[in-house]
Structures are given as structure tokens and as C-alpha cells.
Scaffold this motif. Structure first.
Motif, mmCIF file in Angstrom:
data_model
loop_
_atom_site.group_PDB
_atom_site.id
_atom_site.type_symbol
_atom_site.label_atom_id
_atom_site.label_comp_id
_atom_site.label_asym_id
_atom_site.label_seq_id
_atom_site.Cartn_x
_atom_site.Cartn_y
_atom_site.Cartn_z
ATOM 1 N N LEU A 178 -37.460 -5.323 2.933
ATOM 2 C CA LEU A 178 -36.135 -4.822 2.567
ATOM 3 C C LEU A 178 -35.562 -5.615 1.396
ATOM 4 C CD1 LEU A 178 -34.508 -4.550 6.133
ATOM 5 C CD2 LEU A 178 -35.645 -2.741 4.813
ATOM 6 N N ASN A 179 -34.828 -4.920 0.511
ATOM 7 C CA ASN A 179 -34.124 -5.647 -0.527
ATOM 8 C C ASN A 179 -32.895 -6.314 0.087
ATOM 9 O OD1 ASN A 179 -31.758 -3.926 -0.660
ATOM 10 N ND2 ASN A 179 -32.912 -2.488 -1.912
ATOM 11 N N ARG A 180 -32.208 -7.123 -0.681
ATOM 12 C CA ARG A 180 -31.089 -7.916 -0.145
ATOM 13 C C ARG A 180 -30.008 -7.028 0.474
ATOM 14 N NH1 ARG A 180 -29.693 -13.266 1.191
ATOM 15 N NH2 ARG A 180 -27.470 -13.473 0.984
ATOM 16 N N LEU A 181 -29.632 -5.945 -0.175
ATOM 17 C CA LEU A 181 -28.598 -5.066 0.364
ATOM 18 C C LEU A 181 -29.063 -4.403 1.655
ATOM 19 C CD1 LEU A 181 -25.780 -3.887 0.117
ATOM 20 C CD2 LEU A 181 -26.726 -2.107 -1.378
ATOM 21 N N GLU A 182 -30.314 -3.974 1.696
ATOM 22 C CA GLU A 182 -30.865 -3.396 2.923
ATOM 23 C C GLU A 182 -30.904 -4.439 4.039
ATOM 24 O OE1 GLU A 182 -33.881 -0.049 1.020
ATOM 25 O OE2 GLU A 182 -34.530 -2.149 1.141
ATOM 26 N N GLN A 183 -31.205 -5.689 3.701
ATOM 27 C CA GLN A 183 -31.195 -6.757 4.699
ATOM 28 C C GLN A 183 -29.792 -6.956 5.266
ATOM 29 O OE1 GLN A 183 -32.747 -10.228 2.745
ATOM 30 N NE2 GLN A 183 -34.841 -9.788 3.351
ATOM 31 N N ILE A 184 -28.787 -6.912 4.389
ATOM 32 C CA ILE A 184 -27.405 -7.068 4.850
ATOM 33 C C ILE A 184 -27.044 -5.925 5.794
ATOM 34 C CG2 ILE A 184 -24.978 -7.046 4.135
ATOM 35 C CD1 ILE A 184 -25.933 -8.535 1.550
ATOM 36 N N MET A 185 -27.461 -4.707 5.445
ATOM 37 C CA MET A 185 -27.172 -3.567 6.316
ATOM 38 C C MET A 185 -27.878 -3.729 7.663
ATOM 39 S SD MET A 185 -27.612 0.553 5.874
ATOM 40 C CE MET A 185 -26.077 0.955 5.062
ATOM 41 N N ALA A 186 -29.144 -4.114 7.643
ATOM 42 C CA ALA A 186 -29.896 -4.309 8.893
ATOM 43 C C ALA A 186 -29.247 -5.399 9.739
ATOM 44 C CB ALA A 186 -31.356 -4.659 8.582
ATOM 45 N N CYS B 209 -23.669 -13.755 0.223
ATOM 46 C CA CYS B 209 -23.595 -13.444 -1.203
ATOM 47 C C CYS B 209 -24.655 -12.405 -1.541
ATOM 48 C CB CYS B 209 -23.822 -14.719 -2.024
ATOM 49 S SG CYS B 209 -23.819 -14.435 -3.798
ATOM 50 N N LEU B 210 -24.238 -11.305 -2.129
ATOM 51 C CA LEU B 210 -25.215 -10.301 -2.568
ATOM 52 C C LEU B 210 -25.820 -10.731 -3.895
ATOM 53 C CD1 LEU B 210 -26.704 -7.681 -2.204
ATOM 54 C CD2 LEU B 210 -24.741 -6.484 -3.182
ATOM 55 N N TYR B 211 -24.983 -11.101 -4.845
ATOM 56 C CA TYR B 211 -25.495 -11.723 -6.065
ATOM 57 C C TYR B 211 -24.411 -12.514 -6.765
ATOM 58 C CZ TYR B 211 -24.059 -7.231 -8.234
ATOM 59 O OH TYR B 211 -23.377 -6.113 -8.617
ATOM 60 N N SER B 212 -24.890 -13.443 -7.569
ATOM 61 C CA SER B 212 -24.010 -14.369 -8.260
ATOM 62 C C SER B 212 -23.915 -13.998 -9.732
ATOM 63 C CB SER B 212 -24.550 -15.796 -8.145
ATOM 64 O OG SER B 212 -24.660 -16.157 -6.797
ATOM 65 N N LYS B 213 -22.863 -14.473 -10.344
ATOM 66 C CA LYS B 213 -22.614 -14.190 -11.756
ATOM 67 C C LYS B 213 -23.171 -15.328 -12.604
ATOM 68 C CE LYS B 213 -18.293 -14.440 -12.596
ATOM 69 N NZ LYS B 213 -16.917 -13.999 -12.529
ATOM 70 N N ASP B 214 -23.808 -14.961 -13.713
ATOM 71 C CA ASP B 214 -24.295 -15.934 -14.687
ATOM 72 C C ASP B 214 -24.040 -15.352 -16.074
ATOM 73 O OD1 ASP B 214 -25.736 -17.525 -16.468
ATOM 74 O OD2 ASP B 214 -27.320 -17.927 -15.016
ATOM 75 N N PHE B 215 -22.949 -15.764 -16.689
ATOM 76 C CA PHE B 215 -22.541 -15.212 -17.980
ATOM 77 C C PHE B 215 -23.590 -15.393 -19.072
ATOM 78 C CE2 PHE B 215 -18.210 -16.117 -16.212
ATOM 79 C CZ PHE B 215 -17.794 -14.796 -16.141
ATOM 80 N N THR B 216 -24.201 -16.580 -19.125
ATOM 81 C CA THR B 216 -25.094 -16.871 -20.249
ATOM 82 C C THR B 216 -26.404 -16.097 -20.184
ATOM 83 O OG1 THR B 216 -26.093 -18.780 -19.159
ATOM 84 C CG2 THR B 216 -24.157 -19.191 -20.532
ATOM 85 N N ASN B 217 -26.772 -15.611 -19.027
ATOM 86 C CA ASN B 217 -28.036 -14.892 -18.864
ATOM 87 C C ASN B 217 -27.829 -13.448 -18.432
ATOM 88 O OD1 ASN B 217 -30.072 -16.987 -19.435
ATOM 89 N ND2 ASN B 217 -28.955 -18.033 -17.805
#
Length: 155
Positions: free
Chosen positions: A24-32, A132-140
Motif C-alpha cells: 500500500l502507498n502511504r495514503l492507503e496505509q493511513i486509510m487501512a 504526516c502524509l508528506y513534508s514540505k521542502d521548498f528547495t527541492n
């Protein structure tokens, strides 16, 4: 291991163990995880940079849960409000995001792209557990592979 895990932590560990899947991807894992935990209400606290993504995720999760979203500019809190400075600049409001979701009695909260420091405040103030589903990284451009490659070049 005595006293290392309180009852709430043990509950989360058991749910994670039962719902974990490498397919499962991260979002699917959160749902499960949320389904296994029999959670009903999910909160999404997000940076305004990810408003479009938050709405897509809300739509996806709304198939199974009652979902609430709140962006980082919630309450339109200014620098003057927080620091007493003579400025009308609107700041991020992670404590306000947590309060909003606490008031909705969410069972699980998801953070998306909150700034460093703001994520810590949100996590601390949230009554419901936070992932956390995903984090922000401005430089990348929020690309973790690019960020890791850049770090490796500097090593």
C-alpha cells in the motif's frame, strides 16, 4: 519495556501491526490504519501550498470517513496578534489548526506540508494522534529523492 508504552500507545501499535502492508502507498496505509482502528473522523491540517492536494485527499478519505480540513492560515492570525509587532502579516496558525480539529473531535489527524516548527506545535496541541502524509521542502520542490541526492552530493 515496563511503562515504555501507555495504553493509547499500545492501541496504536496493535492497529499499526494489523493494518501494515508493503503493497500500500502511504495514503492507503493511513486509510487501512483508520479502518482497522474503527476511526470515524479524520482531520487534515495542511499548508495552503497544498490546498488542492488536501481537497483530493479529503475526497478520497470521505468514501469511508467524515473528513475535516483546515489550512495553515486558519483564523487569519497576524504577527501583531501573536508577537505584538506592528505588522498585519498573516502567520501560519498551527495551534489554531489543532484547536479546530480538536473541536471537531477527530479520531486521527493527518499533517500535510506544515513548516518545520509549526508541525511540532500542531502535533503537540492535537488531541488525536497525528501522522504526516508528506513534508514540505521548498528547495527541492517537495521531491524527497531530489533532496536526498542533494544531501549525498554534499557528503
Amino acid at each position: 519495556m515496563d511503562n515504555l508504552y501507555d495504553n493509547e500507545s499500545l492501541k496504536i501499535m496493535k492497529i499499526a501491526d494489523k493494518s501494515s502492508s508493503m503493497s500500500l502507498n502511504r495514503l492507503e496505509q493511513i486509510m487501512a490504519f483508520a479502518l482497522e482502528g474503527k476511526y470515524k473522523k479524520i482531520g487534515i491540517a495542511h499548508c495552503i501550498t497544498f490546498s488542492r492536494e488536501a481537497q483530493i485527499i479529503k475526497k478520497y478519505l470521505s468514501q469511508k470517513f467524515e473528513v475535516y480540513t483546515v489550512d495553515c492560515k486558519y483564523g487569519r492570525v497576524t504577527k501583531k496578534d501573536v508577537f505584538g509587532e506592528n505588522s498585519s502579516r498573516v502567520l501560519c496558525n498551527p495551534a489554531g489548526q489543532a484547536k479546530y480539529l480538536n473541536d471537531k473531535n477527530t479520531d486521527l489527524n493527518i499533517s500535510i506540508g506544515l513548516c518545520v516548527g509549526h508541525d511540532m506545535i500542531f502535533n503537540k496541541k492535537s488531541i488525536a494522534p497525528v501522522t504526516c502524509l508528506y513534508s514540505k521542502d521548498f528547495t527541492n520542490n517537495n521531491d524527497m529523492d531530489q533532496a536526498i541526492s542533494e544531501i549525498n552530493r554534499k557528503l
